[in-house]
Design an enzyme around this catalytic site. Structure first.
Site, PDB file in Angstrom:
ATOM      1  N   HIS A 365      10.417  -9.296 -13.829  1.00  0.00           N
ATOM      2  CA  HIS A 365       9.394  -8.676 -13.286  1.00  0.00           C
ATOM      3  C   HIS A 365       8.640  -7.586 -14.155  1.00  0.00           C
ATOM      4  O   HIS A 365       7.566  -7.030 -13.717  1.00  0.00           O
ATOM      5  CB  HIS A 365      10.019  -7.826 -12.057  1.00  0.00           C
ATOM      6  CG  HIS A 365      10.037  -8.620 -10.832  1.00  0.00           C
ATOM      7  ND1 HIS A 365       8.927  -8.708  -9.990  1.00  0.00           N
ATOM      8  CD2 HIS A 365      10.973  -9.095 -10.386  1.00  0.00           C
ATOM      9  CE1 HIS A 365       9.324  -9.587  -8.939  1.00  0.00           C
ATOM     10  NE2 HIS A 365      10.817  -9.688  -9.041  1.00  0.00           N
ATOM     11  N   LYS A 556       0.223   3.610  -5.946  1.00  0.00           N
ATOM     12  CA  LYS A 556       1.423   2.876  -6.440  1.00  0.00           C
ATOM     13  C   LYS A 556       2.411   3.591  -7.240  1.00  0.00           C
ATOM     14  O   LYS A 556       1.916   5.042  -7.370  1.00  0.00           O
ATOM     15  CB  LYS A 556       0.773   1.606  -7.318  1.00  0.00           C
ATOM     16  CG  LYS A 556      -0.067   2.295  -8.575  1.00  0.00           C
ATOM     17  CD  LYS A 556      -0.452   1.044  -9.417  1.00  0.00           C
ATOM     18  CE  LYS A 556      -1.562   0.212  -8.747  1.00  0.00           C
ATOM     19  NZ  LYS A 556      -1.362  -1.058  -8.729  1.00  0.00           N
ATOM     20  N   ARG A 557       3.395   3.392  -7.684  1.00  0.00           N
ATOM     21  CA  ARG A 557       4.341   4.019  -8.401  1.00  0.00           C
ATOM     22  C   ARG A 557       3.613   4.652  -9.479  1.00  0.00           C
ATOM     23  O   ARG A 557       2.804   4.160 -10.165  1.00  0.00           O
ATOM     24  CB  ARG A 557       5.352   3.174  -8.863  1.00  0.00           C
ATOM     25  CG  ARG A 557       6.573   3.772  -9.606  1.00  0.00           C
ATOM     26  CD  ARG A 557       7.984   2.858 -10.024  1.00  0.00           C
ATOM     27  NE  ARG A 557       7.448   1.565 -10.354  1.00  0.00           N
ATOM     28  CZ  ARG A 557       7.410   1.255 -11.791  1.00  0.00           C
ATOM     29  NH1 ARG A 557       7.738   2.073 -12.649  1.00  0.00           N
ATOM     30  NH2 ARG A 557       7.014   0.274 -12.232  1.00  0.00           N
ATOM     31  N   LYS A 562       0.504   2.469 -15.501  1.00  0.00           N
ATOM     32  CA  LYS A 562      -0.388   2.138 -14.417  1.00  0.00           C
ATOM     33  C   LYS A 562      -1.675   2.998 -14.360  1.00  0.00           C
ATOM     34  O   LYS A 562      -2.563   2.690 -13.435  1.00  0.00           O
ATOM     35  CB  LYS A 562       0.458   2.182 -12.984  1.00  0.00           C
ATOM     36  CG  LYS A 562       1.491   1.376 -12.797  1.00  0.00           C
ATOM     37  CD  LYS A 562       2.261   1.728 -11.532  1.00  0.00           C
ATOM     38  CE  LYS A 562       3.571   0.521 -11.501  1.00  0.00           C
ATOM     39  NZ  LYS A 562       2.970  -0.843 -11.075  1.00  0.00           N
ATOM     40  N   THR A 664       1.339  -6.592  -6.379  1.00  0.00           N
ATOM     41  CA  THR A 664       1.137  -7.187  -5.200  1.00  0.00           C
ATOM     42  C   THR A 664       0.287  -6.184  -4.262  1.00  0.00           C
ATOM     43  O   THR A 664      -0.453  -6.852  -3.436  1.00  0.00           O
ATOM     44  CB  THR A 664       2.349  -7.412  -4.329  1.00  0.00           C
ATOM     45  OG1 THR A 664       3.056  -6.018  -4.202  1.00  0.00           O
ATOM     46  CG2 THR A 664       3.432  -8.622  -4.684  1.00  0.00           C
ATOM     47  N   LYS A 668      -3.107  -7.213  -1.562  1.00  0.00           N
ATOM     48  CA  LYS A 668      -3.136  -6.594  -0.200  1.00  0.00           C
ATOM     49  C   LYS A 668      -4.550  -6.019   0.157  1.00  0.00           C
ATOM     50  O   LYS A 668      -5.151  -6.118   0.973  1.00  0.00           O
ATOM     51  CB  LYS A 668      -1.946  -5.518  -0.074  1.00  0.00           C
ATOM     52  CG  LYS A 668      -0.527  -6.165  -0.033  1.00  0.00           C
ATOM     53  CD  LYS A 668       0.430  -5.003  -0.364  1.00  0.00           C
ATOM     54  CE  LYS A 668       1.868  -5.540  -0.473  1.00  0.00           C
ATOM     55  NZ  LYS A 668       2.811  -4.663  -1.074  1.00  0.00           N
TER      56      LYS A 668
END
Length: 818
Positions: A365, A556-557, A562, A664, A668
């Protein structure tokens, strides 16, 4: 008792009248409450038990069916399962939502209030755990007999509280009021060993090794039924809880050492207390390794026992068992399976290795080195001495094959080795998972190619057919039908109920993307969802939002790659522009952030503080009115996501290109009609290909360009000096404009951007600002905007977890699906 002779209860009715009677019965006899005094949580328990009975009927049928057909089973090993709330999930998949709502109305009980009381299961952190949960539901929906294996965390990761802008970690007590969905299986308990020594007997090929652990703990199974669509199959999520073999040392207790008498119990139970204990200390590293081995050993012992009990031989294990390692955390399964097959079942090494590789496959991942995991040899050898021997033996054969087959040189051998000799001698768990699997998959097309070129380059050269791609997917039952009932009703009205059983039919919405009436109704759905989120934020945070504003969401995390930092820097630039040019027409925006930072990840926690500091200034500045608001939503979890995602207008997927494996959340948001602003990273590339390049806003460096910048060097200082917007933003940060109580709070963060810029925040800043300007231009053309967002919903069916699971089943697991 033969399966055909086994008794079974009569099927339960699903009509509202029967359900009302059963809910009252459960309330009275199981919960022990008179309806006159029953509280909302009592009604929740009663409803959960009534629904659970109907799930159990199908669970028993599914289990019997797998035994009757001698089916091959999939075993999905994951350190996380972020399953969220299960009641509405089960009701949705069994078609009970309307019946339960009607049944509760007979008692003047508010359905929505009741279901909102259910606690989120604290069994994961982010995308990895949510993917595992989607996959469990999808495996049941496409009729694959499967078990999920993980850990029953008492406190999960943590409950995030924001105090004075800082993240505070508190225990997540999700089990404090019990869990109606789990069943303890006392008969499924296994001893898990640690430490000790290995005894040898015999010599040469006949040599036998026997591990004598110094310490043993018990793994106790707790089963949760996972219901697939229409309830056609219900699979099992089996989570392990750690207990001491002896709960109390009575001799010590009677001597007056009351605390010491419980030391063994506490040492065992800490294994399953917390997800991802901080590994910045040697004790933290040991606990993580103990966690990983604990759940892997229990899971393999359990699946091997089940297999031998049913088939009376171990020799056909790969024909009936497919073991999927979800990321690197369960990689020790390779060594543990070898230990079981060689030491306990007496198989020759070569036969055991062939069976292990045929049974196991591995999903990677991430390309981040820290997430690939490696353990100091000294720690691994002390905690798992037999497994260290096995890893050395696997490594010796691996390196010999590389010399013989590839004529590998010393550099290549060093890269291939399961032991990293360059950094203090560490066991490379990603390498172990790779060599012990028959297939290794990435989770997006880009990520899979980067695996071949970077972290597994030399292993790919040695095993060129092993790496395959399986782009991630999400379950549309949870993330459309359940999370967004308004949009689901609109879709059903437009194209019919057939879409509930075949999500591919969403593509029929393409013909309506430019239809003015459908656009109006689509916009009404979005507006209503935004009003729901605005009410939630006002209730919890006291911040009033305008649902007519553009809801720009980044949840998100929290991690540097990110790039929440890029987003908040651009937000500051927008704020300064609004103040400098009040005469311009500005698109009203609400910037919504959410996510947890790892407890020991100080830079990520500083970014959370920065977002909150910026929010405090902007939200209290009358000069911007309602043109810009910034919100950080604490304790982001599955249930919050189910409210936030349907309300989003813009989905921030802005990771540094080449660093996000898939994502993901991007799927969504797009499914729910949000426009994506993003880099060509992870599954963004495939989303662009599916929805069309005209229906997504892409910006920034590509993965190849990022790699070139890092290889050849780039000068962030020169970029900053040449960009007045960025320079002003960083000057404001470093001078304390957003931190007057501590003016130098962000000096270090600014220095990193001037001197390093590893995550290309500086490099991509100008492109990101221009992309946001393009978003503004699109927003001011409503017909164009609605056509683009409808096209996103219409073309996201390919990202269903059902498609992903069918791909795994066909190419990796070799199991049939419906």
């Amino acid at each position: 008792m033969p399966l055909d002779d086994a008794p079974k209860p009569a099927p339960r009715s699903t009509d509202a009248g029967t359900l009302a009677a059963e809910i009252l019965e459960k309330l009275t006899y199981a919960v022990g409450k008179d309806p006159i005094v029953a509280q909302p949580h009592d009604w929740l328990a009663a409803v959960s038990l009534a629904v659970r009975d109907r799930v159990i009927d199908r669970w028993m049928d599914s289990t019997r069916d797998a035994y009757h057909k001698n089916s091959k089973r999939v075993y999905y090993l994951s350190l996380e399962f972020l399953i969220g709330r299960l009641l509405v999930d089960a009701m949705t998949n069994l078609g009970l939502v309307d019946s339960i709502r009607t049944a509760l109305s007979e008692f003047k009980v508010d359905f929505d209030q009741i279901v909102a009381l259910e606690a989120d299961a604290a069994l994961g952190n982010g995308g990895l755990g949510r993917l595992a949960a989607c996959f469990m539901e999808a495996m049941a929906s496409v009729d694959i007999p499967a078990y999920g294996y993980g850990i029953r965390y008492v406190h999960g990761l943590f409950r995030q509280k924001i105090k004075d802008g800082h993240q505070i970690e508190l225990p997540e007590d999700w089990l404090s009021h019990g869990n109606p969905w789990e069943f303890e299986r006392r008969e499924s308990a296994y001893e898990i060993g640690f430490g000790g020594s290995v005894e040898s007997s015999g010599s040469g090929e006949a040599a036998k090794q026997m591990w004598r652990p110094q310490e043993k703990v018990l793994a106790i199974a707790y089963d949760t039924p996972i219901c697939g669509w229409r309830g056609n199959r219900v699979n099992t999520l089996r989570l392990w809880s750690a207990r001491a073999v002896d709960q109390i040392q009575l001799d010590a207790f009677n001597r007056g050492d009351h605390i010491g008498a419980l030391a063994d119990r506490d040492r065992a139970e800490v294994i399953t207390r917390v997800l991802y204990p901080a590994d910045s200390t040697p004790a933290g590293q040991e606990l993580r390794l103990r966690q990983e081995y604990f759940f892997v050993s229990a899971s393999l012992q359990d699946l091997v026992r089940r297999h031998v009990q049913q088939f009376h031989t171990i020799l056909n294990l790969p024909d009936k068992v497919a073991i999927q390692l979800n990321d690197t955390h369960p990689a020790v399964a390779v060594a543990e399976m070898m230990r079981l097959l060689v030491d306990h079942y007496g198989l020759p090494w070569a036969d055991a290795w062939e069976m292990t590789r045929k049974a196991i496959s591995y999903t990677n991942h991430t390309l981040l080195p820290e997430a690939l995991e490696s353990w100091p040899v000294s720690l691994f050898e002390r905690l798992l001495p037999r497994h260290m021997q096995i890893i050395y033996a696997i490594n010796a054969r691996l390196l010999k094959d590389a010399r013989d087959q590839q004529k590998a040189n010393e550099d290549q051998l060093s890269s291939l080795s399961l032991i990293d000799e360059q950094n203090g001698r560490r066991v490379r768990m990603g390498q172990l998972a790779f060599v012990g699997s028959h297939k290794v998959n990435g989770v997006s097309a880009l990520h899979t190619e980067l695996m071949k070129e970077t972290v597994f380059r030399d292993l790919h050269a040695l095993f060129p057919d092993r790496i395959v791609n399986k782009t991630n997917g999400i379950t549309p039952r949870r993330w459309l039908m359940q999370a967004n009932p308004r949009l689901t009703r609109l879709v059903r009205d437009a194209i019919g109920d057939k879409v509930l059983d075949n999500i591919d039919d969403l593509s029929e919405l393409n013909r309506l993307a430019s239809d003015a009436e459908f656009q109006r109704r689509f916009a009404e759905v979005k507006r209503a969802n935004k009003a729901d989120l605005a009410r939630l934020i006002n209730r919890d945070l006291g911040i009033q939002l305008n649902p007519s504003a553009l809801f720009d969401v980044h949840v998100k995390r929290i991690h540097e790659y990110k790039r929440q930092l890029l987003n908040i820097l651009a937000t500051i630039a927008t704020y300064e522009s609004i103040r400098s040019h009040p005469e311009k027409t500005w698109v009203p925006r609400v910037k919504i952030f959410g996510g947890k930072a790892a407890a020991s990840y100080w830079q990520a926690k500083l970014i959370i503080k920065l977002v909150n500091d910026v929010a405090k200034v902007i939200n209290n500045d009358p000069a911007v009115h309602d043109l810009l608001k910034v919100v950080f939503v604490p304790n982001y979890n599955v249930s919050l996501a189910e409210t936030i995602i349907p309300a989003a207008d813009l989905s921030e997927q802005i990771s540094t290109a080449g660093m996000e494996a898939s994502g993901t959340g991007n799927m969504k948001f797009a499914l729910n009609g949000a426009l994506t602003i993003g880099t060509l990273d992870g599954a963004n590339v495939e989303i662009r290909d599916r929805v069309g390049a005209d229906n997504i806003v892409i910006f920034g460096l590509t993965a190849e360009e990022v790699e070139a910048c890092r290889r050849n060097g780039h000068d962030p200082r020169a970029i900053i000096e040449a960009n007045a917007h960025l320079r002003e933003v960083l000057d404001a940060l470093s001078s304390g404009v957003f931190s007057p109580d501590e003016p130098k709070r962000y000096e270090g963060l600014v220095d990193l951007l001037y001197n390093s810029d590893w995550f290309m925040v500086v490099a991509d800043f100008a492109a990101y600002l221009e992309a946001q300007a393009e978003v503004d231009r699109l927003w001011m053309r409503p017909a164009k905007w609605h056509a683009m967002t409808i096209a996103n919903t219409a073309n996201m069916a390919w990202f269903s977890a059902d498609r992903t699971i069918r791909d795994y089943a066909w190419e990796i697991w070799t199991v049939p699906t419906k």
